[in-house]
Scaffold this active site. Sequence first.
Site, PDB file in Angstrom:
ATOM      1  N   LYS A 147       0.810  -1.228   0.000  1.00  0.00           N
ATOM      2  CA  LYS A 147       0.000   0.000   0.000  1.00  0.00           C
ATOM      3  C   LYS A 147       0.842   1.276   0.000  1.00  0.00           C
ATOM      4  O   LYS A 147       0.422   2.299  -0.528  1.00  0.00           O
ATOM      5  CB  LYS A 147      -0.948   0.002   1.200  1.00  0.00           C
ATOM      6  CG  LYS A 147      -2.045  -1.051   1.129  1.00  0.00           C
ATOM      7  CD  LYS A 147      -3.077  -0.722   0.059  1.00  0.00           C
ATOM      8  CE  LYS A 147      -4.264  -1.678   0.101  1.00  0.00           C
ATOM      9  NZ  LYS A 147      -5.196  -1.433  -1.026  1.00  0.00           N
ATOM     10  N   GLU A 193      -9.677   6.098   3.110  1.00  0.00           N
ATOM     11  CA  GLU A 193     -10.487   5.024   3.678  1.00  0.00           C
ATOM     12  C   GLU A 193      -9.556   3.843   3.902  1.00  0.00           C
ATOM     13  O   GLU A 193      -8.496   3.758   3.281  1.00  0.00           O
ATOM     14  CB  GLU A 193     -11.602   4.634   2.719  1.00  0.00           C
ATOM     15  CG  GLU A 193     -11.236   3.583   1.653  1.00  0.00           C
ATOM     16  CD  GLU A 193     -10.193   4.057   0.642  1.00  0.00           C
ATOM     17  OE1 GLU A 193     -10.037   5.275   0.480  1.00  0.00           O
ATOM     18  OE2 GLU A 193      -9.525   3.195   0.026  1.00  0.00           O
ATOM     19  N   SER A 196       1.685  -9.795  -0.931  1.00  0.00           N
ATOM     20  CA  SER A 196       1.297  -8.384  -0.857  1.00  0.00           C
ATOM     21  C   SER A 196       1.482  -7.747   0.511  1.00  0.00           C
ATOM     22  O   SER A 196       1.672  -6.537   0.608  1.00  0.00           O
ATOM     23  CB  SER A 196      -0.150  -8.225  -1.310  1.00  0.00           C
ATOM     24  OG  SER A 196      -0.986  -9.063  -0.545  1.00  0.00           O
TER      25      SER A 196
END
Lengths: 263, 401
Positions: free
Chosen positions: B89, B111, B378
Site C-alpha cells: 500500500k 479510507e 502483498s
Amino acid sequence: MSGEIAKTFARAKARGEGALVAYAMAGDPDLPRSVDVFTALVEGGADIVEIGVAFSDPIADGPVIQGASERALKAGSTLKRVLDEVVPEVHKRCPETPLVIMTYVNVVMAMGEERFAKLARERGVSGAILPDLPPEESAGLRASFDAAGVDLVPLCAPTTPPARAQAIAKDARGFVYCVSVAGVTGMRAELPPDLSQRLDLVRKASPVPVVAGFGISTEEQARTLVAHADGVVVGSALVRAAHADGPGAAKALCASIKRGLKR
Amino acid sequence: MTTETPVGRFGRYGGRYVPETLVPALMELEEAYAKASADPSFGEEVTRVLKEFVGRPTTLTPARRLTESWGGAEVWLKREDLAHTGAHKINNTVGQVLLAKRMGKKRIIAETGAGQHGVATATACALFGLPCEVYMGALDVERQSLNVFRMRALGAVVRPVESGSRTLKDAMNEAMRTWVSQVSDTHYVIGSAAGPHPYPTIVRDFQAVIGKELRTQAQAAFGKLPDAIIACVGGGSNAIGVLHPFIGDKGVRLVGVEAGGHGLDSGQHGASLTLGTEGVLHGSRSLVLQDADGQIQEAHSISAGLDYPGVGPELAHLVKTGRMEVRTATDDEALAAFYEVARTEGILPALETSHAFARGRDLARELGRGKYLVINLSGRGDKDVATISARGVPPPVGVKA
C-alpha cells in the site's frame, strides 16, 4: 420534455411565487404510509414532489436521508415497487403535481435505463434526478429518458466553474438543480454568501427554471433565495419532520416554506 | 500495452459516477497527475522516496520448501511484505501524497479496510508533514486494532464508520461524503485501484512498480518471465500493480484470487469478479455484488482487505476479455495457507495474501515442474494475529509442546 414541469413553474410564477420542490423517501416508514407523506407535501403547498428511491450506498446524502434510506430498504422498498405501488397512488391523489424520481444511477441501471424510463412515464413520472450521474456519463441514459418523455434534471455544484455551469444549464431538461453547499444533503444554519451570485449566473444561461437545493429548511432561507431562483428544494428537513412527527408536520413545514417563497 | 481508453474507461468499465461537486476536483487531479507524470523530477522524487524510505526494490525470494512440498512449478515470492509498513500500500500513498503536495492540498483523507492503506497513508503524511484522517468501518476497527494504534501513533485521526456493514464499503462512502464537503483543500487518497477516474489509473501506475521490478528480477533469477503470476484481489491494487506490466506478455498467465468467504454458495464472500454483475459503486462502473434491484450486497471475508463488494474496473475488463483468470479461496483455505507458509517458508503472510497462496498450490501443480510461478506476497500478517490466534494455534512442528 415532459411539459408538466415547465407548466408548473409557469403557474407558480404567474401567482408571484417561487416553486417548492419537496422531497420525501418512498418506503419511509413503509410504502403505503409514504404515499400519505407525499400527499401531505402537496397539501402543504409543494409544487413538485421528489420521490426518493433508496439506495444502499447513498454517497450524496447526509445522516437524515441515509437513515430514511435504511428504513425504506428494511421496509422492502425497491424501484419497481415504488413505480408500482407509490407513484400511481400519489399521481392519482395529486394529478396536477409533477413527480420526479430521485435515486442513484445504479438503481436505474439495474432495472435498465429504457425500461425504467418507459415504466416511469407510464406511471406518471415527469422527471428524474440522479446525483451521481454527471453530464460526462449521462448521454446514453438521457437519450433513453428523452425518448420516453422523462426529464433528466442536471445538477450544478458550488465547485462547478462558471463555463461548465453555463454549459450544463444550456443543455438542461426540466429544471437545473443548483446545489447550494459543497457537501451532502442536510439542513444548514447558513448558506454560502456567493450562492445568490451563482444562481444568477446559471439562471442567465438556462432556458429552464433554476432551483436551489441542499441545506434549505426554513421560511427565511426560502425568502432570501426566491429573489435569485425559480424555486427551492427541501428534503432532509421534511424527511425528519415526517419521521419524527408524521405527515402533518411535513405539511406544516411545506406551508411555512411556501410562505417564504411568495414574492 | 494499455487497456485504458481516453475517458478513463477500461472497455465497458470505469468512468466517473460521482456528485457534480467532485467532478471539478477529479478533473483537477487528472490534470495535475498528467503534468506530474510528464515532469521527470516528480518521477525521480517518487523513486527516491521508494528507495530511501520504503526500501525498494523489494526482494524476489525463492520459496524452496514450498516448491518441494507442492511438487510442481518453481515458486518465487515477490516480497511486498518487506516494504516499509508491511504491505504494498505504501507504493501508492507515497506517490499520491507527493502529488497532493504538488497540488497545494492542505490535508489528506483516506479510507481503509484492513488498515494497511490507512497506515501507509498516515505514514506518508507523517513523512511529508500533512494532517491525515482515516475512515474505517467500525467492524474493521475492532478486528484490526494493531493498525488502528499504528495510525494513531503516526498522528492520524481514525474515524470509525458505523453505517451499513461497518466495513470498507461504508468507510469509502463516508470518505467520499467528507471529501464532497472539503474538496477545495483536501486530497482523498484512495487505496484500491477503484473509485472514479482518474483513481484506477493513478493507483495502478504507482503500484505498477511491483510488476516492473519483477520483470527485471525474474530475468536475473531464472532467465525468463514467469509462466504465471498470482495475486489476491479485493479492490485489486496489489493485483493490478504486479500484473499490469505483463498484460502484453501472452506467455504469462495472470491469475487473481478472490475471497470465497464461507463458500460461493453461502452468499457470504467477496467474489465480485467471479459472481458480480455490472454496476456502479464508489464512482466507477465495474463488477459488483448486488441484488436484482441494484442494492449493493455486503461482502464477507475473514480478511478485512478483501471484504469489499466491488473491484477495480481495469481488473473487471481484464477478466471479461479473458486476459486474466480468477479463482477463489475460502476463509478456511486462507487460514490453512497462512500456517503452511509460516511453517514452510518462515513468513507470516497477511490473511489477504494467504488467499493467493491457497490457490497458488493448485496453480503450481497445474503448471508442473520446470515452470515458474510468482506469488505476490502483498503484505505481512502481523496485523491479523488476533483474528488468527482466536481460532487456536496448531501444534508445533518437530518438537513437543
